[in-house]
Scaffold this motif. Sequence first.
Motif, PDB file in Angstrom:
ATOM      1  N   PHE A   1      -5.917  59.011 -26.461  1.00 13.99           N
ATOM      2  CA  PHE A   1      -5.959  58.371 -25.144  1.00 13.99           C
ATOM      3  C   PHE A   1      -5.803  56.850 -25.246  1.00 13.99           C
ATOM      4  O   PHE A   1      -4.970  56.249 -24.556  1.00 13.99           O
ATOM      5  CB  PHE A   1      -7.280  58.714 -24.456  1.00 13.99           C
ATOM      6  CG  PHE A   1      -7.473  58.057 -23.118  1.00 13.99           C
ATOM      7  CD1 PHE A   1      -6.915  58.622 -21.986  1.00 13.99           C
ATOM      8  CD2 PHE A   1      -8.207  56.891 -22.997  1.00 13.99           C
ATOM      9  CE1 PHE A   1      -7.082  58.026 -20.746  1.00 13.99           C
ATOM     10  CE2 PHE A   1      -8.384  56.292 -21.777  1.00 13.99           C
ATOM     11  CZ  PHE A   1      -7.819  56.869 -20.637  1.00 13.99           C
ATOM     12  N   ILE A   2      -6.594  56.220 -26.112  1.00 12.11           N
ATOM     13  CA  ILE A   2      -6.573  54.761 -26.197  1.00 12.11           C
ATOM     14  C   ILE A   2      -5.219  54.222 -26.666  1.00 12.11           C
ATOM     15  O   ILE A   2      -4.698  53.268 -26.080  1.00 12.11           O
ATOM     16  CB  ILE A   2      -7.738  54.258 -27.092  1.00 12.11           C
ATOM     17  CG1 ILE A   2      -9.064  54.474 -26.348  1.00 12.11           C
ATOM     18  CG2 ILE A   2      -7.560  52.790 -27.460  1.00 12.11           C
ATOM     19  CD1 ILE A   2     -10.280  54.025 -27.103  1.00 12.11           C
ATOM     20  N   PRO A   3      -4.578  54.790 -27.710  1.00  7.50           N
ATOM     21  CA  PRO A   3      -3.234  54.310 -28.057  1.00  7.50           C
ATOM     22  C   PRO A   3      -2.237  54.453 -26.913  1.00  7.50           C
ATOM     23  O   PRO A   3      -1.423  53.552 -26.681  1.00  7.50           O
ATOM     24  CB  PRO A   3      -2.837  55.189 -29.249  1.00  7.50           C
ATOM     25  CG  PRO A   3      -4.112  55.605 -29.856  1.00  7.50           C
ATOM     26  CD  PRO A   3      -5.071  55.754 -28.714  1.00  7.50           C
ATOM     27  N   ALA A   4      -2.287  55.571 -26.201  1.00  7.25           N
ATOM     28  CA  ALA A   4      -1.350  55.764 -25.090  1.00  7.25           C
ATOM     29  C   ALA A   4      -1.566  54.721 -24.007  1.00  7.25           C
ATOM     30  O   ALA A   4      -0.605  54.165 -23.451  1.00  7.25           O
ATOM     31  CB  ALA A   4      -1.513  57.176 -24.516  1.00  7.25           C
TER      32      ALA A   4
ATOM     33  N   CYS B   1       2.733  56.397 -33.540  1.00  5.09           N
ATOM     34  CA  CYS B   1       3.118  55.682 -34.755  1.00  5.09           C
ATOM     35  C   CYS B   1       2.264  54.433 -34.962  1.00  5.09           C
ATOM     36  O   CYS B   1       1.759  54.185 -36.063  1.00  5.09           O
ATOM     37  CB  CYS B   1       4.601  55.315 -34.689  1.00  5.09           C
ATOM     38  SG  CYS B   1       5.188  54.316 -36.069  1.00  5.09           S
ATOM     39  N   LEU B   2       2.089  53.648 -33.903  1.00  6.11           N
ATOM     40  CA  LEU B   2       1.294  52.426 -34.025  1.00  6.11           C
ATOM     41  C   LEU B   2      -0.167  52.748 -34.328  1.00  6.11           C
ATOM     42  O   LEU B   2      -0.841  52.014 -35.056  1.00  6.11           O
ATOM     43  CB  LEU B   2       1.411  51.592 -32.748  1.00  6.11           C
ATOM     44  CG  LEU B   2       2.796  51.002 -32.460  1.00  6.11           C
ATOM     45  CD1 LEU B   2       2.781  50.199 -31.172  1.00  6.11           C
ATOM     46  CD2 LEU B   2       3.274  50.133 -33.620  1.00  6.11           C
ATOM     47  N   TYR B   3      -0.654  53.869 -33.781  1.00 12.33           N
ATOM     48  CA  TYR B   3      -2.021  54.286 -34.097  1.00 12.33           C
ATOM     49  C   TYR B   3      -2.163  54.598 -35.590  1.00 12.33           C
ATOM     50  O   TYR B   3      -3.128  54.193 -36.238  1.00 12.33           O
ATOM     51  CB  TYR B   3      -2.404  55.499 -33.263  1.00 12.33           C
ATOM     52  CG  TYR B   3      -3.629  56.220 -33.793  1.00 12.33           C
ATOM     53  CD1 TYR B   3      -4.886  55.674 -33.621  1.00 12.33           C
ATOM     54  CD2 TYR B   3      -3.518  57.422 -34.487  1.00 12.33           C
ATOM     55  CE1 TYR B   3      -6.017  56.319 -34.109  1.00 12.33           C
ATOM     56  CE2 TYR B   3      -4.626  58.066 -34.982  1.00 12.33           C
ATOM     57  CZ  TYR B   3      -5.881  57.512 -34.790  1.00 12.33           C
ATOM     58  OH  TYR B   3      -6.991  58.141 -35.282  1.00 12.33           O
ATOM     59  N   PHE B   4      -1.182  55.318 -36.147  1.00  8.17           N
ATOM     60  CA  PHE B   4      -1.245  55.663 -37.557  1.00  8.17           C
ATOM     61  C   PHE B   4      -1.171  54.425 -38.436  1.00  8.17           C
ATOM     62  O   PHE B   4      -1.859  54.331 -39.459  1.00  8.17           O
ATOM     63  CB  PHE B   4      -0.111  56.633 -37.918  1.00  8.17           C
ATOM     64  CG  PHE B   4      -0.516  58.075 -37.804  1.00  8.17           C
ATOM     65  CD1 PHE B   4      -1.333  58.655 -38.759  1.00  8.17           C
ATOM     66  CD2 PHE B   4      -0.089  58.847 -36.746  1.00  8.17           C
ATOM     67  CE1 PHE B   4      -1.722  59.977 -38.664  1.00  8.17           C
ATOM     68  CE2 PHE B   4      -0.474  60.176 -36.623  1.00  8.17           C
ATOM     69  CZ  PHE B   4      -1.286  60.746 -37.587  1.00  8.17           C
ATOM     70  N   VAL B   5      -0.337  53.465 -38.056  1.00 11.71           N
ATOM     71  CA  VAL B   5      -0.260  52.228 -38.837  1.00 11.71           C
ATOM     72  C   VAL B   5      -1.602  51.501 -38.794  1.00 11.71           C
ATOM     73  O   VAL B   5      -2.081  50.976 -39.811  1.00 11.71           O
ATOM     74  CB  VAL B   5       0.880  51.334 -38.311  1.00 11.71           C
ATOM     75  CG1 VAL B   5       0.865  49.982 -39.032  1.00 11.71           C
ATOM     76  CG2 VAL B   5       2.232  52.017 -38.505  1.00 11.71           C
ATOM     77  N   GLY B   6      -2.225  51.464 -37.616  1.00  6.11           N
ATOM     78  CA  GLY B   6      -3.544  50.841 -37.504  1.00  6.11           C
ATOM     79  C   GLY B   6      -4.586  51.550 -38.338  1.00  6.11           C
ATOM     80  O   GLY B   6      -5.420  50.915 -38.998  1.00  6.11           O
ATOM     81  N   THR B   7      -4.547  52.891 -38.333  1.00  7.00           N
ATOM     82  CA  THR B   7      -5.481  53.671 -39.158  1.00  7.00           C
ATOM     83  C   THR B   7      -5.275  53.399 -40.641  1.00  7.00           C
ATOM     84  O   THR B   7      -6.234  53.263 -41.411  1.00  7.00           O
ATOM     85  CB  THR B   7      -5.302  55.171 -38.875  1.00  7.00           C
ATOM     86  OG1 THR B   7      -5.511  55.412 -37.483  1.00  7.00           O
ATOM     87  CG2 THR B   7      -6.286  55.993 -39.684  1.00  7.00           C
ATOM     88  N   LEU B   8      -4.015  53.301 -41.050  1.00 14.77           N
ATOM     89  CA  LEU B   8      -3.704  53.003 -42.448  1.00 14.77           C
ATOM     90  C   LEU B   8      -4.238  51.633 -42.847  1.00 14.77           C
ATOM     91  O   LEU B   8      -4.815  51.459 -43.937  1.00 14.77           O
ATOM     92  CB  LEU B   8      -2.190  53.065 -42.665  1.00 14.77           C
ATOM     93  CG  LEU B   8      -1.688  52.801 -44.088  1.00 14.77           C
ATOM     94  CD1 LEU B   8      -2.221  53.860 -45.043  1.00 14.77           C
ATOM     95  CD2 LEU B   8      -0.155  52.776 -44.122  1.00 14.77           C
ATOM     96  N   ALA B   9      -4.071  50.654 -41.956  1.00 13.24           N
ATOM     97  CA  ALA B   9      -4.584  49.306 -42.235  1.00 13.24           C
ATOM     98  C   ALA B   9      -6.104  49.312 -42.341  1.00 13.24           C
ATOM     99  O   ALA B   9      -6.681  48.608 -43.184  1.00 13.24           O
ATOM    100  CB  ALA B   9      -4.138  48.342 -41.130  1.00 13.24           C
TER     101      ALA B   9
ATOM    102  N   VAL C   1      -7.494  47.042 -33.403  1.00 10.15           N
ATOM    103  CA  VAL C   1      -7.001  45.674 -33.289  1.00 10.15           C
ATOM    104  C   VAL C   1      -5.623  45.544 -33.924  1.00 10.15           C
ATOM    105  O   VAL C   1      -4.724  44.886 -33.383  1.00 10.15           O
ATOM    106  CB  VAL C   1      -7.993  44.682 -33.932  1.00 10.15           C
ATOM    107  CG1 VAL C   1      -7.422  43.272 -33.934  1.00 10.15           C
ATOM    108  CG2 VAL C   1      -9.326  44.711 -33.190  1.00 10.15           C
ATOM    109  N   VAL C   2      -5.416  46.192 -35.078  1.00 12.15           N
ATOM    110  CA  VAL C   2      -4.099  46.171 -35.729  1.00 12.15           C
ATOM    111  C   VAL C   2      -3.053  46.789 -34.808  1.00 12.15           C
ATOM    112  O   VAL C   2      -1.952  46.256 -34.626  1.00 12.15           O
ATOM    113  CB  VAL C   2      -4.148  46.910 -37.075  1.00 12.15           C
ATOM    114  CG1 VAL C   2      -2.742  47.032 -37.668  1.00 12.15           C
ATOM    115  CG2 VAL C   2      -5.063  46.185 -38.056  1.00 12.15           C
ATOM    116  N   MET C   3      -3.390  47.932 -34.220  1.00 12.45           N
ATOM    117  CA  MET C   3      -2.479  48.595 -33.291  1.00 12.45           C
ATOM    118  C   MET C   3      -2.159  47.687 -32.105  1.00 12.45           C
ATOM    119  O   MET C   3      -0.999  47.578 -31.674  1.00 12.45           O
ATOM    120  CB  MET C   3      -3.102  49.890 -32.798  1.00 12.45           C
ATOM    121  CG  MET C   3      -2.270  50.643 -31.779  1.00 12.45           C
ATOM    122  SD  MET C   3      -3.110  52.156 -31.232  1.00 12.45           S
ATOM    123  CE  MET C   3      -4.563  51.447 -30.444  1.00 12.45           C
TER     124      MET C   3
END
Length: 456
Positions: free
Chosen positions: A137-140, A295-303, A313-315
């Motif tokens: 929900f939050i990434p969307a 995709c941006l959520y996964f990048v943020g999770t990876l960071a 915050v990264v996302m």
Amino acid sequence: MQLPERTHLGATEHAPSDNCPSTGSVHRLRDAWWRLMDMRIGIVPLPVHILLALALIATAVTGKLSAELSPIIALLAICSFTCMEIGQRIPVFRSIGGPVILVTFLPSYLVFTQALPPAVVKPIVEFWKAGNFLYLFIPAIIVGSILSMDRKVLIAGFLRMFVPLAVGSVVAGVVGTAVGTMLGMGVFHTVFFVVLPVMSGGLGEGVIPLTLGYSEVLHHPAGELLAQAMPAVMIGNVTAIVFSGVLNAIGKRYPSLTGNGQLMRSGNDGLPEGAKSSAPMDVTDIAAAGMIAVCLYFVGTLAQNTLGLPGPVVMLVLAVAAKVFFVFSPRLEQGAGVVYKFFATAVTYPLLFAIGVVITPWQKIISSFNVPTVVTIVATVATLMATAFFTARRMKMYPIDAAIVVGTHSGMGGTGDVAILTAANRMRLMPFAQIATRIGGAITITLSLIVLARIV
């Protein structure tokens, strides 16, 4: 109008004309049924709502209600939108965020009293723990609202919002401490277990790491310290919901004070640059925008997992950078706007109902209601939002929208942001709310632990 000829069992016959009494009756019944279908409980057509509710009751009685996606969607939709409709029909209460308060806290009470049977509660809990739906929900919402936002407003808003956030936090800290001390709670307890937890950024990213830090410095069990600080977060969240609902009502009465989801004035009324484009958008653009959010959520999770940086915050930073540097086409930006609107309209209230069932313990809410604590928290949140309101006017921002964003600084993290912005009908402010919650909370925690280490 003459209906076309039709053939039935080898015989040719003509349909009766609209002038035929029987045909007119059929049309009247059809139109009445369509009007009934257009009546909705939340987003659910009334006949569908009734049929689905009966089917859910029958399934729950037989013990066959599962935690699979389709049954949970049906269950959360029926329960949440019913509560929302009730809240919207209670005078005064509806103007102070009543629908959100009812959808969030009524299920908590029903779970506590066991009025909501285990056959209903269990699948919701299992779904929440297995799916962690909040992090879809939050990434969307964040990515969709950022990409569909006016670029100039986005940049100016991010740069300017730190002023009302900082000023409001300082003034609220002083006023909250003064009120709590005058009510006999003591300076130390008021500051470190009431005022600072309110502005720590929620539970998981806020008061829990804050009290773990307290435990290291004070050499007390973290669980005991968390029990002292958690009520402040919950009451602060409720207070911010109420004040946001009040500000929304004020904005309807005085339109000049609000941008209805914008922090700054925009020459194109807040429409994204892509909205000016004549490029057609289709369902694949909407699906592509949804994948961009994932995709941006996964990048943020990876960071977060590799670098220790806060994932949301990264996302958020990546989404802002993509918007500022024209990474995505106007069609994708329009698609992101549709993704945002869908989640804001269809998913918010079911999500709040699940939050009420799973992570809003009624006992802790009630046990925290003592007069000094409640008055101190209300004074802190009121000062925080009022200071932001008046500071925003000097910063040439919409005062009501700025006050609501800063008010999320006193919420329960991501879940609090959803509730507060929903009460204010300003889900489009979610990117700014995340900054207030995440970065504002991180700064609050860091400064709190530095000060505590020096005075102990």
